[in-house]
Design an enzyme around this catalytic site. Structure first.
Site, PDB file in Angstrom:
ATOM      1  N   ASN A   7      30.785  37.479  25.295  1.00  0.00           N
ATOM      2  CA  ASN A   7      30.085  38.161  26.374  1.00  0.00           C
ATOM      3  C   ASN A   7      29.030  39.040  25.711  1.00  0.00           C
ATOM      4  O   ASN A   7      29.331  40.130  25.230  1.00  0.00           O
ATOM      5  CB  ASN A   7      31.106  38.998  27.169  1.00  0.00           C
ATOM      6  N   LYS A  14      31.073  41.336  23.191  1.00  0.00           N
ATOM      7  CA  LYS A  14      32.540  41.353  23.282  1.00  0.00           C
ATOM      8  C   LYS A  14      33.022  39.947  22.985  1.00  0.00           C
ATOM      9  O   LYS A  14      32.359  38.975  23.367  1.00  0.00           O
ATOM     10  CB  LYS A  14      32.983  41.704  24.704  1.00  0.00           C
ATOM     11  N   ARG A  94      29.922  34.118  28.748  1.00  0.00           N
ATOM     12  CA  ARG A  94      29.664  34.692  30.068  1.00  0.00           C
ATOM     13  C   ARG A  94      28.151  34.761  30.210  1.00  0.00           C
ATOM     14  O   ARG A  94      27.466  35.349  29.366  1.00  0.00           O
ATOM     15  CB  ARG A  94      30.251  36.098  30.129  1.00  0.00           C
ATOM     16  N   HIS A 183      30.172  39.089  39.791  1.00  0.00           N
ATOM     17  CA  HIS A 183      31.632  39.157  39.618  1.00  0.00           C
ATOM     18  C   HIS A 183      32.317  37.882  40.114  1.00  0.00           C
ATOM     19  O   HIS A 183      33.501  37.903  40.456  1.00  0.00           O
ATOM     20  CB  HIS A 183      32.271  40.330  40.415  1.00  0.00           C
ATOM     21  N   HIS A 211      36.718  43.793  44.112  1.00  0.00           N
ATOM     22  CA  HIS A 211      36.650  44.043  42.664  1.00  0.00           C
ATOM     23  C   HIS A 211      36.008  45.417  42.501  1.00  0.00           C
ATOM     24  O   HIS A 211      34.806  45.596  42.701  1.00  0.00           O
ATOM     25  CB  HIS A 211      35.814  42.954  41.971  1.00  0.00           C
ATOM     26  N   LEU A 212      36.839  46.408  42.140  1.00  0.00           N
ATOM     27  CA  LEU A 212      36.361  47.788  42.088  1.00  0.00           C
ATOM     28  C   LEU A 212      36.462  48.309  40.658  1.00  0.00           C
ATOM     29  O   LEU A 212      37.566  48.540  40.149  1.00  0.00           O
ATOM     30  CB  LEU A 212      37.202  48.675  43.029  1.00  0.00           C
ATOM     31  N   ARG A 244      25.598  53.218  40.226  1.00  0.00           N
ATOM     32  CA  ARG A 244      24.664  52.520  41.118  1.00  0.00           C
ATOM     33  C   ARG A 244      24.828  53.026  42.539  1.00  0.00           C
ATOM     34  O   ARG A 244      25.944  53.303  42.981  1.00  0.00           O
ATOM     35  CB  ARG A 244      24.909  51.008  41.095  1.00  0.00           C
ATOM     36  N   GLU A 388      38.530  37.941  33.301  1.00  0.00           N
ATOM     37  CA  GLU A 388      37.337  37.088  33.299  1.00  0.00           C
ATOM     38  C   GLU A 388      37.269  36.213  32.049  1.00  0.00           C
ATOM     39  O   GLU A 388      36.818  35.073  32.102  1.00  0.00           O
ATOM     40  CB  GLU A 388      36.086  37.959  33.452  1.00  0.00           C
TER      41      GLU A 388
HETATM   42  P1  ADP Z   1      33.831  47.618  34.368  1.00  0.00           P
HETATM   43  O1  ADP Z   1      33.213  47.398  35.707  1.00  0.00           O
HETATM   44  O2  ADP Z   1      32.940  48.313  33.388  1.00  0.00           O
HETATM   45  O3  ADP Z   1      34.555  46.400  33.808  1.00  0.00           O
HETATM   46  P2  ADP Z   1      36.503  48.628  34.871  1.00  0.00           P
HETATM   47  O4  ADP Z   1      36.873  47.471  35.712  1.00  0.00           O
HETATM   48  O5  ADP Z   1      37.193  48.814  33.573  1.00  0.00           O
HETATM   49  O6  ADP Z   1      34.951  48.711  34.622  1.00  0.00           O
HETATM   50  O7  ADP Z   1      36.736  49.936  35.755  1.00  0.00           O
HETATM   51  C1  ADP Z   1      36.400  51.206  35.316  1.00  0.00           C
HETATM   52  C2  ADP Z   1      36.749  52.193  36.424  1.00  0.00           C
HETATM   53  O8  ADP Z   1      38.160  52.148  36.645  1.00  0.00           O
HETATM   54  C3  ADP Z   1      36.390  53.635  36.075  1.00  0.00           C
HETATM   55  O9  ADP Z   1      35.785  54.268  37.193  1.00  0.00           O
HETATM   56  C4  ADP Z   1      37.747  54.237  35.824  1.00  0.00           C
HETATM   57  O10 ADP Z   1      37.775  55.604  36.140  1.00  0.00           O
HETATM   58  C5  ADP Z   1      38.605  53.474  36.800  1.00  0.00           C
HETATM   59  N1  ADP Z   1      40.034  53.654  36.474  1.00  0.00           N
HETATM   60  C6  ADP Z   1      40.710  53.224  35.389  1.00  0.00           C
HETATM   61  N2  ADP Z   1      41.990  53.679  35.422  1.00  0.00           N
HETATM   62  C7  ADP Z   1      42.111  54.434  36.545  1.00  0.00           C
HETATM   63  C8  ADP Z   1      43.171  55.176  37.146  1.00  0.00           C
HETATM   64  N3  ADP Z   1      44.371  55.256  36.590  1.00  0.00           N
HETATM   65  N4  ADP Z   1      42.925  55.812  38.304  1.00  0.00           N
HETATM   66  C9  ADP Z   1      41.703  55.758  38.880  1.00  0.00           C
HETATM   67  N5  ADP Z   1      40.665  55.074  38.374  1.00  0.00           N
HETATM   68  C10 ADP Z   1      40.860  54.419  37.217  1.00  0.00           C
END
Ligand code: ADP
Length: 403
Positions: A7, A14, A94, A183, A211-212, A244, A388
């Site tokens: 990636n 990565k 990716r 995503h 997907h958050l 964003r 992914e």
């Molecule tokens: P990316 O989109 O860069 O792949 P991730 O899927 O790793 O990111 O998500 C990162 C988000 O997940 C950050 O906002 C982080 O704060 C949140 N996050 C990770 N662990 C927790 C947790 N235990 N509680 C709340 N939010 C979390």
């Protein structure tokens, strides 16, 4: 089949090495991250499962040098996982944007490369970096088959009335301005995984996948096909994200440009890097900080998280209507997998849709695949972990085997 998954970003890459016996029988052999490519000093992070991370600082002038060093690490006597590079049978990349060219993953040949180049205009930060990785592998391992897995391809099934913007049609014809969505590998993977978890037939289902993460998107998946998604022409549209803005009235953009005398590049930076949770909270883009800030009475942090929760609920309602019903809501990504507060708030007052959310079960769930709705809930709610890299390895294996 041993597969190297890459990636490549503009200044980082990565990697994962997976030993794929079949789609669901696999093991992770190694993973790592090379950072600060092109800067005076770079850093290699390399890790084998269950072992301490190995890090070394060394300049990484370009992607070819970075990948070459990764290949050295993979065959190193003490840090490596393979005895010779010949053991790697394929490389999966990716790739951010496949435009309208790719509705699935594809073997990389001259034609595919030229199409990925054509899509660079649509993803100027990502596709050129992905191509650097593809070319580096071509020069280092010329015989090895490579496969591209696109963030956009799963969404190519979205119908035109959902992907078009109501701006003059000529801009679609001239520049292919439309919703693409991102995503895709994650949405597709977690929908399937969630169906397996609850025993649902994906080909006869109405699913909303959330997907958050730092970047967030929500997809409506009807009978296994994406029919709408919240990210658009770029990953900026839709939900409030880490930095964003999510959707804003385009009138705000022109207003700000005039009032603050901003260039296109400056407004782009504001909307991509200085907005979202960071912009509203004025404190952090990280959901953990936002949650703790809100918990200790910071009004802006509370507002930022409420905007996100409300946004998710709104998309769930809209997509249930778009699909004419709802069978399951799936949460994934760093926030979706770990934040019980977000999941609970996102499902607040969705009883009218048939959601019976089990708050007690939800509270204890972090980073696991779990059903969060009660057994009698008409709509299932689940949290599942995404992967992914695994999807990239699966697609790479299947495409290479079938060639
Ligand atoms: P990316 O989109 O860069 O792949 P991730 O899927 O790793 O990111 O998500 C990162 C988000 O997940 C950050 O906002 C982080 O704060 C949140 N996050 C990770 N662990 C927790 C947790 N235990 N509680 C709340 N939010 C979390």
């Amino acid at each position: 089949m041993i597969i190297l998954v890459l990636n490549c970003g503009s200044s980082s890459l990565k990697y994962q090495v997976l030993d794929m016996k079949s789609d669901n029988d696999y093991s992770l052999l190694a993973k790592g991250l090379v950072e600060r490519i092109g800067e005076p000093m770079g850093i290699y992070n390399h890790q084998l499962p269950g072992k301490d991370k190995f890090s070394v600082e060394k300049p990484v002038p370009n992607h070819t040098v970075g990948i070459s060093k990764v290949l050295e690490l993979l065959t190193d006597k003490s840090l490596g996982v393979i005895s010779s590079l010949k053991e790697i049978e394929a490389v999966g990349h990716r790739v951010a944007h496949g435009g309208e060219y790719f509705s699935g993953s594809a073997a990389i040949d001259d034609e595919a490369i030229s199409k990925i180049e054509k899509c660079a205009e649509l993803a100027p930060l990502h596709n050129p970096a992905n191509l650097l990785g593809i070319r580096a592998v071509q020069s280092l391992m010329p015989e090895i088959p490579q496969v591209a897995v696109f963030d956009t391809s799963f969404h190519q099934t979205i119908p035109d009335y959902a992907y078009m913007y109501a701006i003059p049609y000529e801009y679609y014809q001239k520049y292919k301005i439309r919703r693409y969505g991102f995503h895709g590998t994650s949405h597709k993977y977690v929908a399937k995984k969630a169906c397996n978890l609850v025993g649902m037939d994906i080909s006869n289902s109405k699913i909303i996948t959330c997907h958050l993460g730092n970047g967030s998107s929500i997809t409506a998946i009807k009978n296994g096909r994406s029919i709408d998604t919240s990210m658009g022409f770029t990953p900026m549209e839709g939900l409030v994200m880490g930095t964003r803005s999510g959707s804003v009235d385009a009138g705000v953009v022109t207003f700000l440009e005039e009032k603050e005398k901003l260039s296109a590049a400056e407004i782009n930076t504001i909307l991509n890097k200085k907005s979202g949770l960071l912009g509203v909270s004025q404190a952090s883009s990280d959901m953990r900080d936002i949650e703790s800030g809100a918990g200790s009475g910071n009004a802006n942090a509370a507002l930022a998280q409420e905007m996100l929760f409300y946004g998710i609920r709104k998309f769930i309602g809209a997509y249930a209507a778009a699909m004419g019903g709802l069978d399951m809501i799936v949460f994934t990504g760093g926030i979706g997998e770990n934040s019980s507060t977000t999941r609970e708030q996102a499902c607040e007052e969705l009883e009218f849709l048939g959601v019976d959310f089990d708050k007690d079960v939800n509270r204890a769930v972090r980073g696991k695949d779990v059903i969060l709705s009660t057994p009698s809930s008409k709509v299932k709610v689940v949290a599942v972990t995404t992967n992914e890299e695994l999807v990239i390895a699966q697609d790479t294996m299947n495409i290479v085997k079938n060639k």
